[in-house]
Design an enzyme around this catalytic site. Structure first.
Site, PDB file in Angstrom:
ATOM      1  N   TRP A 197       0.842  -1.200   0.000  1.00  0.00           N
ATOM      2  CA  TRP A 197       0.000   0.000   0.000  1.00  0.00           C
ATOM      3  C   TRP A 197       0.877   1.250   0.000  1.00  0.00           C
ATOM      4  O   TRP A 197       1.489   1.576   1.024  1.00  0.00           O
ATOM      5  CB  TRP A 197      -0.929  -0.009   1.222  1.00  0.00           C
ATOM      6  N   HIS A 249      -6.808   1.668   2.899  1.00  0.00           N
ATOM      7  CA  HIS A 249      -7.888   0.700   2.655  1.00  0.00           C
ATOM      8  C   HIS A 249      -8.936   0.867   3.765  1.00  0.00           C
ATOM      9  O   HIS A 249      -8.706   1.616   4.732  1.00  0.00           O
ATOM     10  CB  HIS A 249      -7.360  -0.746   2.586  1.00  0.00           C
ATOM     11  N   ARG A 296      -4.198   6.344  -2.078  1.00  0.00           N
ATOM     12  CA  ARG A 296      -2.909   5.684  -2.282  1.00  0.00           C
ATOM     13  C   ARG A 296      -2.009   6.545  -3.169  1.00  0.00           C
ATOM     14  O   ARG A 296      -2.502   7.192  -4.102  1.00  0.00           O
ATOM     15  CB  ARG A 296      -3.096   4.309  -2.942  1.00  0.00           C
ATOM     16  N   GLN A 353     -13.676   2.037  -1.345  1.00  0.00           N
ATOM     17  CA  GLN A 353     -13.704   0.603  -1.035  1.00  0.00           C
ATOM     18  C   GLN A 353     -14.917   0.322  -0.160  1.00  0.00           C
ATOM     19  O   GLN A 353     -15.432   1.212   0.508  1.00  0.00           O
ATOM     20  CB  GLN A 353     -12.443   0.187  -0.258  1.00  0.00           C
ATOM     21  N   VAL A 401      -5.632 -11.806   7.159  1.00  0.00           N
ATOM     22  CA  VAL A 401      -6.552 -12.939   6.940  1.00  0.00           C
ATOM     23  C   VAL A 401      -5.743 -14.213   6.745  1.00  0.00           C
ATOM     24  O   VAL A 401      -4.589 -14.185   6.308  1.00  0.00           O
ATOM     25  CB  VAL A 401      -7.473 -12.718   5.705  1.00  0.00           C
ATOM     26  N   ALA A 457     -13.689 -11.613   6.060  1.00  0.00           N
ATOM     27  CA  ALA A 457     -13.648 -10.184   5.724  1.00  0.00           C
ATOM     28  C   ALA A 457     -13.347 -10.050   4.243  1.00  0.00           C
ATOM     29  O   ALA A 457     -12.724 -10.931   3.643  1.00  0.00           O
ATOM     30  CB  ALA A 457     -12.565  -9.484   6.548  1.00  0.00           C
TER      31      ALA A 457
HETATM   32  C1  FA5 Z   1      -6.974  -4.312   0.239  1.00  0.00           C
HETATM   33  O1  FA5 Z   1      -7.039  -3.067   0.219  1.00  0.00           O
HETATM   34  C2  FA5 Z   1      -7.398  -5.112   1.410  1.00  0.00           C
HETATM   35  N1  FA5 Z   1      -7.690  -4.252   2.510  1.00  0.00           N
HETATM   36  C3  FA5 Z   1      -8.618  -5.952   1.009  1.00  0.00           C
HETATM   37  C4  FA5 Z   1      -8.985  -7.002   2.023  1.00  0.00           C
HETATM   38  C5  FA5 Z   1      -9.954  -6.716   2.962  1.00  0.00           C
HETATM   39  C6  FA5 Z   1      -8.401  -8.250   2.002  1.00  0.00           C
HETATM   40  C7  FA5 Z   1     -10.343  -7.676   3.873  1.00  0.00           C
HETATM   41  C8  FA5 Z   1      -8.758  -9.206   2.917  1.00  0.00           C
HETATM   42  C9  FA5 Z   1      -9.742  -8.925   3.834  1.00  0.00           C
HETATM   43  P1  FA5 Z   1      -6.202  -4.427  -2.253  1.00  0.00           P
HETATM   44  O2  FA5 Z   1      -5.039  -3.505  -2.110  1.00  0.00           O
HETATM   45  O3  FA5 Z   1      -6.003  -5.566  -3.170  1.00  0.00           O
HETATM   46  O4  FA5 Z   1      -6.666  -5.012  -0.853  1.00  0.00           O
HETATM   47  O5  FA5 Z   1      -7.466  -3.568  -2.724  1.00  0.00           O
HETATM   48  C10 FA5 Z   1      -8.765  -4.114  -2.725  1.00  0.00           C
HETATM   49  C11 FA5 Z   1      -9.513  -3.735  -3.994  1.00  0.00           C
HETATM   50  O6  FA5 Z   1      -9.470  -2.333  -4.165  1.00  0.00           O
HETATM   51  C12 FA5 Z   1      -8.867  -4.291  -5.247  1.00  0.00           C
HETATM   52  O7  FA5 Z   1      -9.316  -5.583  -5.510  1.00  0.00           O
HETATM   53  C13 FA5 Z   1      -9.342  -3.335  -6.308  1.00  0.00           C
HETATM   54  O8  FA5 Z   1     -10.656  -3.657  -6.717  1.00  0.00           O
HETATM   55  C14 FA5 Z   1      -9.413  -2.035  -5.558  1.00  0.00           C
HETATM   56  N2  FA5 Z   1      -8.246  -1.193  -5.820  1.00  0.00           N
HETATM   57  C15 FA5 Z   1      -6.985  -1.346  -5.352  1.00  0.00           C
HETATM   58  N3  FA5 Z   1      -6.176  -0.367  -5.773  1.00  0.00           N
HETATM   59  C16 FA5 Z   1      -6.963   0.467  -6.511  1.00  0.00           C
HETATM   60  C17 FA5 Z   1      -6.703   1.682  -7.215  1.00  0.00           C
HETATM   61  N4  FA5 Z   1      -5.548   2.272  -7.201  1.00  0.00           N
HETATM   62  N5  FA5 Z   1      -7.745   2.264  -7.872  1.00  0.00           N
HETATM   63  C18 FA5 Z   1      -8.972   1.686  -7.855  1.00  0.00           C
HETATM   64  N6  FA5 Z   1      -9.280   0.552  -7.211  1.00  0.00           N
HETATM   65  C19 FA5 Z   1      -8.270  -0.069  -6.552  1.00  0.00           C
END
Ligand code: FA5
Length: 346
Positions: free
Chosen positions: A156, A177, A203, A217, A260, A314
């Site tokens: 992140w 997140h 981010r 999110q 997780v 989650a």
């Molecule tokens: C997370 O942010 C974890 N907190 C998710 C999680 C929650 C995992 C609970 C387990 C349990 P990640 O970085 O992969 O995960 O982001 C989650 C989702 O946010 C991605 O699948 C995507 O759909 C979206 N996402 C991530 N980065 C971006 C971005 N820069 N722009 C738009 N959508 C994004």
């Protein structure tokens, strides 16, 4: 005297006829009917006349007075009417024309999907809760098994708030997140828990067709006795089917998130190329929409929840990816660039 009155009448009415402005008319009134006006003077001189002549002249003078007053009123009225007509003509007011239609706004596509998503989860018994966008290092990382120096922090790219505490550390950040809300919620509530927690996240990201630096999110959390991975898959399948229809394909694959165990990612087949590979799905045929998994026992312990009794799942879903899939939008940057040609399509 009667001749004088007749002359006065002809003169006064002739003058009045040619007058077209308020100040001229006022001067005329003062000149004939005012305290020292010509007719007033005659009226005042009547008592000096012989009785016979006085009666006749008096009656004629009073008639003339009434005539001049009436002519004055008529003149003032016609001037007023002319003024109104002139103003109406100049500003071209047509009160019979219909008004301009009021342009109604509409809900942003993100808001529409957020509401639709909330309604689907609410029908499955989930409540909806919001939390802060400026977070502490503790909730965003530490409490989620990501201590300082842990390589998972690199997942992140963080925007830190320019604030240093007494220990010389920077503990504040823009949440990367919505997962910190898992901790905040479980600190205050005991199982059974079923909640979704939507909101903005930030981010320090290289922006492209599927990545923004500010996006939404939705975090989901369910904690209870006997919750398994099957509940997680069943809930997310149900959501995907309700939102995208029965024919959409869904894929779960192993993934790693420190908070997780086990962890998965869920993807939906690409709406543009139908799985064949294109720019939007980066030639993969699938678009990842969320990360998920079973809540890590250490996370449960941190909020005084016994992992021997309770388990939970989650998930964290990127909200913009949902309308992108649903409506075939091929660039996430369209969402927040405020182009009405885009926004008016929803
Ligand atoms: C997370 O942010 C974890 N907190 C998710 C999680 C929650 C995992 C609970 C387990 C349990 P990640 O970085 O992969 O995960 O982001 C989650 C989702 O946010 C991605 O699948 C995507 O759909 C979206 N996402 C991530 N980065 C971006 C971005 N820069 N722009 C738009 N959508 C994004």
């Amino acid at each position: 005297m009667l001749d004088t009155l007749e002359e006065l009448k002809t003169k006064a009415l002739g003058e009045l006829k040619n007058l077209n402005d308020r100040s001229g008319i006022e001067a005329w009134r003062v000149g004939y009917l005012g305290r020292k006006g010509a007719l007033t003077k005659i009226l005042r001189s009547l008592p000096e006349l012989a009785i016979e002549e006085r009666r006749e002249a008096g009656s004629a003078a009073n008639k003339l007075k009434a005539l001049l007053e009436e002519s004055l009123t008529n003149k003032q009225e016609s001037l007023k009417k002319a003024d109104i007509e002139r103003i109406m003509g100049e500003s071209r007011i047509d009160v019979s024309l219909p008004g301009y239609p009021v342009r109604l706004g509409r809900l942003h596509p993100t808001t529409q999907i957020l509401r639709e998503t909330s309604a689907i989860f609410a029908s499955m018994g989930f409540e909806v809760v919001e939390g802060p966008e400026v977070e502490t290092d503790y909730y965003n990382f530490e409490a989620l098994n990501i201590p300082r120096g842990h390589p998972a922090r690199d997942m992140w790219d963080t925007l830190w708030v320019d604030y240093t505490d007494e220990k010389g550390e920077r503990p504040m950040l823009m949440r990367t997140h919505t997962s910190p809300m898992q901790i905040r919620f479980m600190e205050r509530r005991r199982p059974p828990i079923r909640v979704i927690m939507p909101g903005k996240v930030y981010r320090y990201e290289a922006i492209d067709a599927t990545h923004e630096s500010m996006f939404y999110q939705i975090e989901g959390l369910a904690v209870d006795k006997g919750i398994t991975m099957a509940h997680l898959k069943g809930t997310l399948y149900e959501y995907a089917r309700r939102l995208f229809g029965q024919d959409r394909r869904v894929r779960f694959r192993c993934d790693y998130f420190p908070f997780v165990e086990p962890g998965v990612e869920m993807a939906i087949d690409c709406f543009i190329c139908k799985g064949e590979g294109c720019r939007v799905c980066k030639n993969e045929g699938w678009i990842e929409i969320l990360g998920a998994g079973m809540v890590h026992p250490d996370v449960l312990r941190r909020v005084d929840c016994d992992p021997e009794i309770y388990t939970g799942f989650a998930f964290g879903m990127g909200l913009e990816r949902i309308p992108m899939l649903k409506y075939g939008i091929d660039d996430i940057r369209l969402f927040y660039s405020n182009d009405l040609r885009f926004l008016e399509q929803f």
